[in-house]
Motif scaffolding. Structure first.
Motif, PDB file in Angstrom:
ATOM      1  N   VAL A   3       0.839  -1.202   0.000  1.00  0.00           N
ATOM      2  CA  VAL A   3       0.000   0.000   0.000  1.00  0.00           C
ATOM      3  C   VAL A   3       0.876   1.257   0.000  1.00  0.00           C
ATOM      4  O   VAL A   3       0.649   2.190  -0.785  1.00  0.00           O
ATOM      5  CB  VAL A   3      -0.953  -0.002   1.214  1.00  0.00           C
ATOM      6  N   SER A   4       1.876   1.273   0.864  1.00  0.00           N
ATOM      7  CA  SER A   4       2.759   2.451   0.948  1.00  0.00           C
ATOM      8  C   SER A   4       3.444   2.727  -0.380  1.00  0.00           C
ATOM      9  O   SER A   4       3.538   3.884  -0.817  1.00  0.00           O
ATOM     10  CB  SER A   4       3.817   2.228   2.037  1.00  0.00           C
ATOM     11  N   TRP A   5       3.942   1.673  -1.024  1.00  0.00           N
ATOM     12  CA  TRP A   5       4.620   1.835  -2.312  1.00  0.00           C
ATOM     13  C   TRP A   5       3.650   2.368  -3.363  1.00  0.00           C
ATOM     14  O   TRP A   5       3.984   3.303  -4.106  1.00  0.00           O
ATOM     15  CB  TRP A   5       5.207   0.487  -2.738  1.00  0.00           C
ATOM     16  N   ALA A   6       2.451   1.807  -3.410  1.00  0.00           N
ATOM     17  CA  ALA A   6       1.468   2.246  -4.400  1.00  0.00           C
ATOM     18  C   ALA A   6       1.139   3.730  -4.246  1.00  0.00           C
ATOM     19  O   ALA A   6       0.999   4.460  -5.235  1.00  0.00           O
ATOM     20  CB  ALA A   6       0.197   1.407  -4.270  1.00  0.00           C
ATOM     21  N   ALA A   9      -7.461  -2.787  -1.759  1.00  0.00           N
ATOM     22  CA  ALA A   9      -8.312  -1.886  -2.547  1.00  0.00           C
ATOM     23  C   ALA A   9      -8.859  -0.763  -1.686  1.00  0.00           C
ATOM     24  O   ALA A   9      -8.874   0.409  -2.094  1.00  0.00           O
ATOM     25  CB  ALA A   9      -9.446  -2.677  -3.186  1.00  0.00           C
ATOM     26  N   LEU A  10      -9.311  -1.105  -0.479  1.00  0.00           N
ATOM     27  CA  LEU A  10      -9.917  -0.098   0.389  1.00  0.00           C
ATOM     28  C   LEU A  10      -8.884   0.849   0.983  1.00  0.00           C
ATOM     29  O   LEU A  10      -9.149   2.041   1.142  1.00  0.00           O
ATOM     30  CB  LEU A  10     -10.714  -0.786   1.496  1.00  0.00           C
ATOM     31  N   ALA A  11      -7.697   0.336   1.299  1.00  0.00           N
ATOM     32  CA  ALA A  11      -6.644   1.224   1.796  1.00  0.00           C
ATOM     33  C   ALA A  11      -6.302   2.276   0.746  1.00  0.00           C
ATOM     34  O   ALA A  11      -6.149   3.465   1.064  1.00  0.00           O
ATOM     35  CB  ALA A  11      -5.410   0.412   2.174  1.00  0.00           C
ATOM     36  N   LEU A  12      -6.196   1.844  -0.512  1.00  0.00           N
ATOM     37  CA  LEU A  12      -5.871   2.785  -1.587  1.00  0.00           C
ATOM     38  C   LEU A  12      -7.025   3.758  -1.839  1.00  0.00           C
ATOM     39  O   LEU A  12      -6.813   4.964  -1.989  1.00  0.00           O
ATOM     40  CB  LEU A  12      -5.530   2.010  -2.857  1.00  0.00           C
TER      41      LEU A  12
END
Length: 277
Positions: free
Chosen positions: A98-101, A123-126
């Motif tokens: 998530v952090s990288w994305a 998906a929800l974190a992003l």
């Protein structure tokens, strides 16, 4: 009548990696209180119904059932997600992906795909961090997708599209600016499958052939047809699979291939950029 302190002491000998923490989480769940409350009011008496409920959960934890299954939820990123035996339990190491994305130089309305979404954690974190991103989440399991849809309705209603199907099957003709996935990557003969929480998680979400690379290879080979020029692919994998995944990405024509390490310092997420047409 037993006190909060008395009940917490009952979990001291749980045969788990973090017995005290497990007992805290289970008692918080029973009492609908937070951890701070437990230690602010250790002498508070606990009514018989909640004591019985807590003891029952402790007994199930002693048999190995994951805390997330006992409480029905797990925190991930900044979200509290529903979890059932139909999905993987979201783990902190996946936050590396998530952090990288979120660091990628994507447009404000980027099209993002989460393959094999399970509970919908990635998906929800992003989606929770990037209001403009158009997020799609897929899963081959109808039961897992139902859990994801429940979490979407609670965390980001109307923000994530869901499709059922294996990997790219439901996405004919669609292209994305970013594809992410935490696919099965455990070797079929891995001894870890017989211990810990993974005993209670769906095997189909864990195991990927003899080498653990079958699904990673399938995603890498299929991704270019669904990526826009210059788009990105990020994949979680096993801590010993970094080199193999980097090789697969390079062989598939990805550029700027790299690997990020998880909280324990292990190689955990690899990715690259699709070449421009």
């Amino acid at each position: 009548m037993a006190s909060v302190r008395d009940l917490l002491a009952l979990g001291a000998d749980l045969p788990t990696e973090s017995p005290a923490r497990d007992a805290e989480v289970l008692l918080c769940h029973c009492l609908q209180r937070d951890r701070t409350w437990l230690y602010t009011w250790p002498e508070k008496p606990v009514d018989a119904a909640n004591e019985q409920r807590f003891r029952a959960l402790l007994a199930r934890r002693r048999q190995g059932e994951p805390v997330a299954h006992l409480t029905g939820q797990r925190d991930f990123w900044t979200l509290s997600l529903a979890v059932t035996p139909d999905t993987l339990i979201p783990r902190p190491d996946t936050e590396t992906l998530v952090s990288w994305a979120l660091e990628l130089p994507l447009q404000e309305q980027a099209r993002v795909l989460d393959l094999g979404t399970g509970s919908g954690a990635i998906a929800l974190a992003l989606a929770s961090e990037r209001a403009g991103w158009q997020v799609t989440a897929t899963d081959a399991s109808a039961a897992a997708l139902a859990v994801a849809q429940r979490n979407i309705a609670h965390c980001c209603p109307g923000r994530v599209r869901t499709l059922q199907g294996s990997w790219f099957a439901p996405l004919a003709g669609e292209r994305f600016d970013l594809i992410v996935s935490n696919p099965p990557y455990i070797e079929a003969a891995d001894a870890h499958l017989a211990s810990g929480d993974v005993r209670f998680e769906p095997r189909s979400a864990l195991v990927a052939g003899a080498s653990g690379l079958d699904d990673l290879q399938a995603i890498i080979s299929g991704a270019p047809a669904h990526l826009a020029p210059g788009a990105y692919l990020l994949l979680e994998h096993g801590y010993r699979q970094g080199e193999a995944v980097r090789n697969l990405l390079t062989q598939a024509g990805f550029e700027a291939v790299a690997t990020r390490r998880d909280l324990g310092g292990n190689e955990r997420v690899s990715g690259g950029r699709c070449g421009a047409d």
